[in-house]
Motif scaffolding. Structure first.
Motif, PDB file in Angstrom:
ATOM      1  N   LEU A 186       0.799  -1.223   0.079  1.00 52.96           N
ATOM      2  CA  LEU A 186      -0.191  -0.093  -0.022  1.00 52.96           C
ATOM      3  C   LEU A 186       0.748   1.218   0.124  1.00 52.96           C
ATOM      4  CD1 LEU A 186      -2.691  -1.065   2.574  1.00 52.96           C
ATOM      5  CD2 LEU A 186      -3.288  -0.521   0.143  1.00 52.96           C
ATOM      6  N   GLY A 187       2.133   1.141   0.148  1.00 54.94           N
ATOM      7  CA  GLY A 187       3.083   2.164  -0.177  1.00 54.94           C
ATOM      8  C   GLY A 187       3.602   2.526   1.106  1.00 54.94           C
ATOM      9  N   PHE A 188       3.086   1.956   2.313  1.00 51.73           N
ATOM     10  CA  PHE A 188       4.000   2.337   3.721  1.00 51.73           C
ATOM     11  C   PHE A 188       5.303   1.941   3.781  1.00 51.73           C
ATOM     12  CE2 PHE A 188      -0.913   2.355   4.491  1.00 51.73           C
ATOM     13  CZ  PHE A 188      -0.994   3.539   4.782  1.00 51.73           C
ATOM     14  N   ALA A 189       6.107   2.864   3.926  1.00 53.61           N
ATOM     15  CA  ALA A 189       7.576   2.457   4.145  1.00 53.61           C
ATOM     16  C   ALA A 189       7.986   2.460   5.528  1.00 53.61           C
ATOM     17  CB  ALA A 189       8.594   3.687   3.308  1.00 53.61           C
ATOM     18  N   GLY A 190       9.083   1.844   5.700  1.00 57.37           N
ATOM     19  CA  GLY A 190       9.535   1.905   7.055  1.00 57.37           C
ATOM     20  C   GLY A 190       8.787   0.896   7.898  1.00 57.37           C
ATOM     21  N   VAL A 191       8.115   0.044   7.651  1.00 58.21           N
ATOM     22  CA  VAL A 191       7.530  -0.932   8.550  1.00 58.21           C
ATOM     23  C   VAL A 191       8.369  -2.086   8.694  1.00 58.21           C
ATOM     24  CG1 VAL A 191       5.846  -2.522   9.013  1.00 58.21           C
ATOM     25  CG2 VAL A 191       5.293  -0.301   7.768  1.00 58.21           C
ATOM     26  N   ASN A 192       9.238  -2.173   9.659  1.00 62.24           N
ATOM     27  CA  ASN A 192      10.284  -2.967   9.890  1.00 62.24           C
ATOM     28  C   ASN A 192       9.830  -4.398  10.311  1.00 62.24           C
ATOM     29  OD1 ASN A 192      12.195  -1.192   9.745  1.00 62.24           O
ATOM     30  ND2 ASN A 192      11.975  -0.588  11.782  1.00 62.24           N
ATOM     31  N   ASP A 193       8.545  -4.433  11.093  1.00 65.87           N
ATOM     32  CA  ASP A 193       8.046  -5.879  11.694  1.00 65.87           C
ATOM     33  C   ASP A 193       6.707  -5.762  12.107  1.00 65.87           C
ATOM     34  OD1 ASP A 193       8.054  -8.537  11.903  1.00 65.87           O
ATOM     35  OD2 ASP A 193       8.848  -8.255  14.326  1.00 65.87           O
ATOM     36  N   VAL A 194       6.110  -6.688  11.897  1.00 66.68           N
ATOM     37  CA  VAL A 194       4.496  -6.619  12.570  1.00 66.68           C
ATOM     38  C   VAL A 194       4.209  -7.984  13.130  1.00 66.68           C
ATOM     39  CG1 VAL A 194       2.117  -6.449  11.997  1.00 66.68           C
ATOM     40  CG2 VAL A 194       3.820  -5.274  10.440  1.00 66.68           C
ATOM     41  N   ARG A 195       3.686  -7.848  14.412  1.00 66.53           N
ATOM     42  CA  ARG A 195       3.429  -9.123  15.049  1.00 66.53           C
ATOM     43  C   ARG A 195       1.810  -9.037  15.416  1.00 66.53           C
ATOM     44  NH1 ARG A 195       7.039 -13.154  15.455  1.00 66.53           N
ATOM     45  NH2 ARG A 195       6.574 -13.748  17.613  1.00 66.53           N
ATOM     46  N   ALA A 196       1.067 -10.208  15.164  1.00 61.66           N
ATOM     47  CA  ALA A 196      -0.331 -10.116  15.275  1.00 61.66           C
ATOM     48  C   ALA A 196      -0.673 -10.955  16.667  1.00 61.66           C
ATOM     49  CB  ALA A 196      -0.898 -10.873  13.978  1.00 61.66           C
ATOM     50  N   MET A 249      10.634   2.797  16.229  1.00 63.64           N
ATOM     51  CA  MET A 249       9.708   3.078  17.169  1.00 63.64           C
ATOM     52  C   MET A 249       8.380   1.854  17.142  1.00 63.64           C
ATOM     53  SD  MET A 249       7.062   6.300  16.356  1.00 63.64           S
ATOM     54  CE  MET A 249       6.190   5.508  15.217  1.00 63.64           C
ATOM     55  N   LYS A 250       7.996   1.908  18.146  1.00 63.63           N
ATOM     56  CA  LYS A 250       7.147   0.883  18.220  1.00 63.63           C
ATOM     57  C   LYS A 250       5.594   1.248  18.749  1.00 63.63           C
ATOM     58  CE  LYS A 250       9.497  -3.093  19.132  1.00 63.63           C
ATOM     59  NZ  LYS A 250       9.702  -4.449  19.150  1.00 63.63           N
ATOM     60  N   MET A 264      -4.739  -7.299  18.547  1.00 63.12           N
ATOM     61  CA  MET A 264      -3.780  -6.499  18.716  1.00 63.12           C
ATOM     62  C   MET A 264      -2.675  -6.525  17.626  1.00 63.12           C
ATOM     63  SD  MET A 264      -1.422  -6.206  22.257  1.00 63.12           S
ATOM     64  CE  MET A 264      -1.029  -7.777  22.000  1.00 63.12           C
ATOM     65  N   ILE A 265      -2.251  -5.560  17.169  1.00 56.91           N
ATOM     66  CA  ILE A 265      -1.271  -5.749  16.196  1.00 56.91           C
ATOM     67  C   ILE A 265      -0.042  -4.794  16.519  1.00 56.91           C
ATOM     68  CG2 ILE A 265      -0.697  -4.918  13.756  1.00 56.91           C
ATOM     69  CD1 ILE A 265      -4.015  -5.112  13.209  1.00 56.91           C
ATOM     70  N   GLU A 266       1.038  -5.555  16.691  1.00 58.50           N
ATOM     71  CA  GLU A 266       2.283  -4.639  17.302  1.00 58.50           C
ATOM     72  C   GLU A 266       2.821  -4.167  15.920  1.00 58.50           C
ATOM     73  OE1 GLU A 266       3.127  -6.300  21.762  1.00 58.50           O
ATOM     74  OE2 GLU A 266       3.805  -7.615  20.023  1.00 58.50           O
ATOM     75  N   LEU A 267       3.252  -2.888  15.865  1.00 58.53           N
ATOM     76  CA  LEU A 267       4.231  -2.598  14.644  1.00 58.53           C
ATOM     77  C   LEU A 267       5.422  -2.184  15.260  1.00 58.53           C
ATOM     78  CD1 LEU A 267       1.281  -0.168  13.157  1.00 58.53           C
ATOM     79  CD2 LEU A 267       1.883  -2.516  12.156  1.00 58.53           C
ATOM     80  N   ASP A 268       6.481  -2.531  14.361  1.00 59.21           N
ATOM     81  CA  ASP A 268       7.698  -1.831  14.718  1.00 59.21           C
ATOM     82  C   ASP A 268       8.216  -1.273  13.418  1.00 59.21           C
ATOM     83  OD1 ASP A 268      10.448  -1.222  14.912  1.00 59.21           O
ATOM     84  OD2 ASP A 268      11.193  -3.321  15.269  1.00 59.21           O
TER      85      ASP A 268
END
Lengths: 77, 77
Positions: A28-38, B1-2, B41-45
């Motif tokens: 979707l064009g969002f830069a800088g998302v290093n990691d996601v945990r659900a 940033m989290k 809950m979604i954790e974003l780094d």
């Protein structure tokens, strides 16, 4: 009495749902998302006087799979 | 940033998952569970400097279905 339970995957456990979300955000064009945990959030509306031990037992027996998941309980009084 | 995003069903939207959890807790012998609502809950780094507007856009465009879900963002610095 209300309580919230947050269930998250333990470190080191693969999270395909989080990975899919990260790729979708990139798409979707969002830069800088290093990691996601659900994870999951479960809101409980409990009878007054439900003990902390009972809530903990609910988590350990049903709400979380303690082999791969951690849980955190937040009481809202 | 989290950052953490909490996604919950709006009031009035049926929650079959929460209902199933409530019945299962009753079946396990836990009395006094009035209601259960299940959420995510979604954790974003994120890269430092990601704006609040960006995080909000991620929620509105992908993480939550704003027709039936509310979301809340919690920045952890």
């Amino acid at each position: 009495m209300k309580a919230r339970v947050f269930v998250t995957l333990k470190n080191g456990v693969l999270d395909p749902q989080g990975k899919a979300i990260r790729h979708a955000l990139e798409g979707l064009g969002f830069a800088g998302v290093n990691d996601v945990r659900a994870g999951k959030m479960i809101e409980l509306d409990l009878a007054d006087g439900t003990s902390d031990a009972d809530i903990d037992a609910m988590c350990a027996k049903l709400l979380a799979n303690t082999v791969i998941e951690n849980y955190r309980i937040e009481k809202l009084g």
